[in-house]
Design a protein around this motif. Structure first.
Motif, mmCIF file in Angstrom:
data_model
loop_
_atom_site.group_PDB
_atom_site.id
_atom_site.type_symbol
_atom_site.label_atom_id
_atom_site.label_comp_id
_atom_site.label_asym_id
_atom_site.label_seq_id
_atom_site.Cartn_x
_atom_site.Cartn_y
_atom_site.Cartn_z
ATOM 1 N N HIS A 1 38.061 50.067 35.608
ATOM 2 C CA HIS A 1 37.281 48.710 35.773
ATOM 3 C C HIS A 1 38.148 47.568 35.156
ATOM 4 C CE1 HIS A 1 33.432 46.772 34.317
ATOM 5 N NE2 HIS A 1 32.940 48.104 34.801
ATOM 6 N N VAL B 1 35.234 42.175 27.689
ATOM 7 C CA VAL B 1 35.720 43.696 27.400
ATOM 8 C C VAL B 1 36.165 43.956 28.870
ATOM 9 C CG1 VAL B 1 33.596 44.216 26.154
ATOM 10 C CG2 VAL B 1 33.334 44.141 28.508
ATOM 11 N N ARG C 1 29.222 44.495 43.199
ATOM 12 C CA ARG C 1 27.879 45.087 43.059
ATOM 13 C C ARG C 1 27.228 43.945 43.738
ATOM 14 N NH1 ARG C 1 28.139 47.261 36.922
ATOM 15 N NH2 ARG C 1 30.191 48.464 37.254
ATOM 16 N N TYR D 1 35.734 50.076 26.029
ATOM 17 C CA TYR D 1 36.322 48.559 27.153
ATOM 18 C C TYR D 1 37.080 48.047 25.945
ATOM 19 C CZ TYR D 1 33.183 49.598 31.012
ATOM 20 O OH TYR D 1 32.398 50.135 32.044
HETATM 21 C C1 LIG Z 1 30.838 45.160 31.680
HETATM 22 C C2 LIG Z 1 30.762 46.926 31.758
HETATM 23 C C3 LIG Z 1 29.095 46.934 32.055
HETATM 24 C C4 LIG Z 1 28.770 48.308 31.786
HETATM 25 C C5 LIG Z 1 29.263 49.231 32.833
HETATM 26 O O1 LIG Z 1 30.279 49.855 33.020
HETATM 27 C C6 LIG Z 1 28.416 49.312 34.282
HETATM 28 O O2 LIG Z 1 27.685 48.690 34.608
HETATM 29 O O3 LIG Z 1 28.878 50.058 34.960
#
Ligand SMILES: CCCCC(=O)C(=O)O
Ligand SMILES: Cc1cc2nc3c(=O)[nH]c(=O)nc-3n(C[C@H](O)[C@H](O)[C@H](O)COP(=O)(O)O)c2cc1C
Length: 390
Positions: free
Chosen positions: A198, A240, A204, A169
């Protein structure tokens, strides 16, 4: 299952104020590597291991691990898409000797099964990435180490014999990115896996409010950042997650490190073509295990167009929804050079530590080998698209 162990699990998450990212952090206490009460022969498949992980792991850790976005459509599609593909078996072939070996970037591997990068593995077991890496080394699988691992790649390389690739990242500060790359190269890592699905955090709905609730209660180190910041925590304003990243990043990485560059998160032929144009060395077809964009196709449904476009010019790997040896077989048949798993090895880690990760790898490899014999092939190279119908 030992309820004392279960009761003593506690998980803390932390988000850093001012950052786009949130950091779940481990505070999980468990004394034993594995519970002596578990009869390993009762764990017949990865779903049995998943069930055990539900007893052994704290609720918050489970929510983080198994989370998907919104209505879980992508998450489900990854798994369900494999069920729509059937295997075409051939008969009367001597299958006493089966090889599962493959070649990747000129190196030979005993298995086509790779461990995907998964962040914050101390959430699942106190030994976190060290336990996973020891299992990967023991069973001779390649492991991708997350940028947001609780142990740094240098610590993992020092303490284990595992073969490691580094997942990047990039962070919004390229000075920090350079440090991460150097750290990986100094640890003997030859491949950098840039995650490109990402640009912002996926929606979520369960996980994020949970994270916010527990935010800033406690700070715990993120291994890879310890080398730059003493407490392993990035300064405010740095993240990140870099929403400004574009295809030029591939060239920047090539200028700033000597590692091969793999792009993780490609799901279309258009982006596969751009990967070639911008000089990437490999691809992982991935939708982040259904944790980013909702309403994606299952990754196995995206694989054929990417493989067609790449036409053998670079390795194409895949992850998302692989739960059985037959899933591995189908992905290889549709052109994957290797396949990767995320949640399944974490269920093993959460259930039984290193032993659990080894068990999951053994289960999947035993299934794959038997499936190869039943389908009438004796090497991975023989598994072509003639062996599947979708
Ligand atoms: C900031 C990234 C967190 C880790 C990740 O990639 C996830 O939880 O899917
Ligand atoms: C808990 C968890 C954390 C993850 N962390 C990362 C990460 O740090 N970097 C990354 O590129 N992908 C990350 N992923 C995505 C995985 O690398 C992989 O794409 C996904 O888990 C594959 O799907 P599967 O879990 O169905 O096997 C994470 C996935 C999970 C479940």
């Amino acid at each position: 299952m030992n309820s004392e162990i279960q009761r003593r699990h506690f998980i803390k998450w932390i988000g850093m104020s001012g950052l786009y990212m949130t950091l779940p952090i481990a505070g999980c206490i468990r004394e034993n590597e594995a519970s002596t009460e578990v009869d390993l022969t009762s764990l017949r498949n990865v779903f049995d291991v998943e069930k055990l992980s539900k007893k052994e792991m704290g609720e918050d850790a489970l929510l983080y691990l198994n989370d998907g976005v919104e209505d879980r459509l992508t998450l489900k599609a990854n798994v369900e898409a494999y069920k729509k593909i059937q295997i075409r078996a051939r008969r009367l072939i001597d299958v006493r000797n089966v090889s599962t070996g493959i070649e990747l970037f000129g190196e030979s591997w005993d298995s086509p099964l790779i461990l995907s990068p998964v962040g914050y593995q101390q959430l699942f077991h106190p030994h976190g990435e060290i336990a996973t890496a020891k299992a990967a080394a023991q069973k001779k699988h390649l492991m991708m180490v997350s940028s947001v691992a609780n142990h740094s790649i240098s610590t993992i390389a020092d303490k284990t014999q595992a073969k490691l690739w580094f997942q990047l990242y990039p962070t919004t500060d390229r000075k920090i990115t350079k440090h991460l790359l150097q750290q990986a190269e100094n640890s003997g890592c030859k491949v950098c896996v840039l995650t490109i699905d990402h640009p912002v955090l996926g929606n979520r709905e369960v996980g994020i409010p949970l994270l916010r609730k527990i935010m800033s209660t406690r700070k715990l180190k993120m291994g890879n950042f310890e080398g730059i910041f003493p407490d392993g925590i990035m300064p405010e304003g740095t993240s990140v997650i870099d929403p400004s990243m574009t295809w030029d990043m591939v060239g920047w990485l090539k200028e700033n490190c000597g590692m091969k560059i793999i792009l993780k998160g490609i799901v279309t032929k258009e982006d596969a073509a751009l990967a070639v144009e911008y000089g990437a060395d490999g691809i992982v077809v991935s939708n982040h295990g259904g944790r980013q964009l909702e309403s994606n196709l299952g990754t196995i449904e995206c694989l054929p167009e990417v493989v067609d476009e790449i036409d053998g010019r670079m390795p194409v790997m895949i992850d998302g929804g692989i739960r059985r040896g037959t899933d591995i077989f189908k992905a290889l048949a549709l052109g994957a050079t290797a396949v990767c798993i995320g949640r399944p090895f974490c269920w093993g880690l959460g259930a039984l530590g290193q032993q659990g990760v080894e068990l999951v790898l053994d289960i999947l490899m035993t299934e794959l080998k038997r499936d190869m014999q039943l389908a009438g092939v004796t090497s991975i190279q023989q598994i072509t698209k003639d062996y599947v119908r979708s």
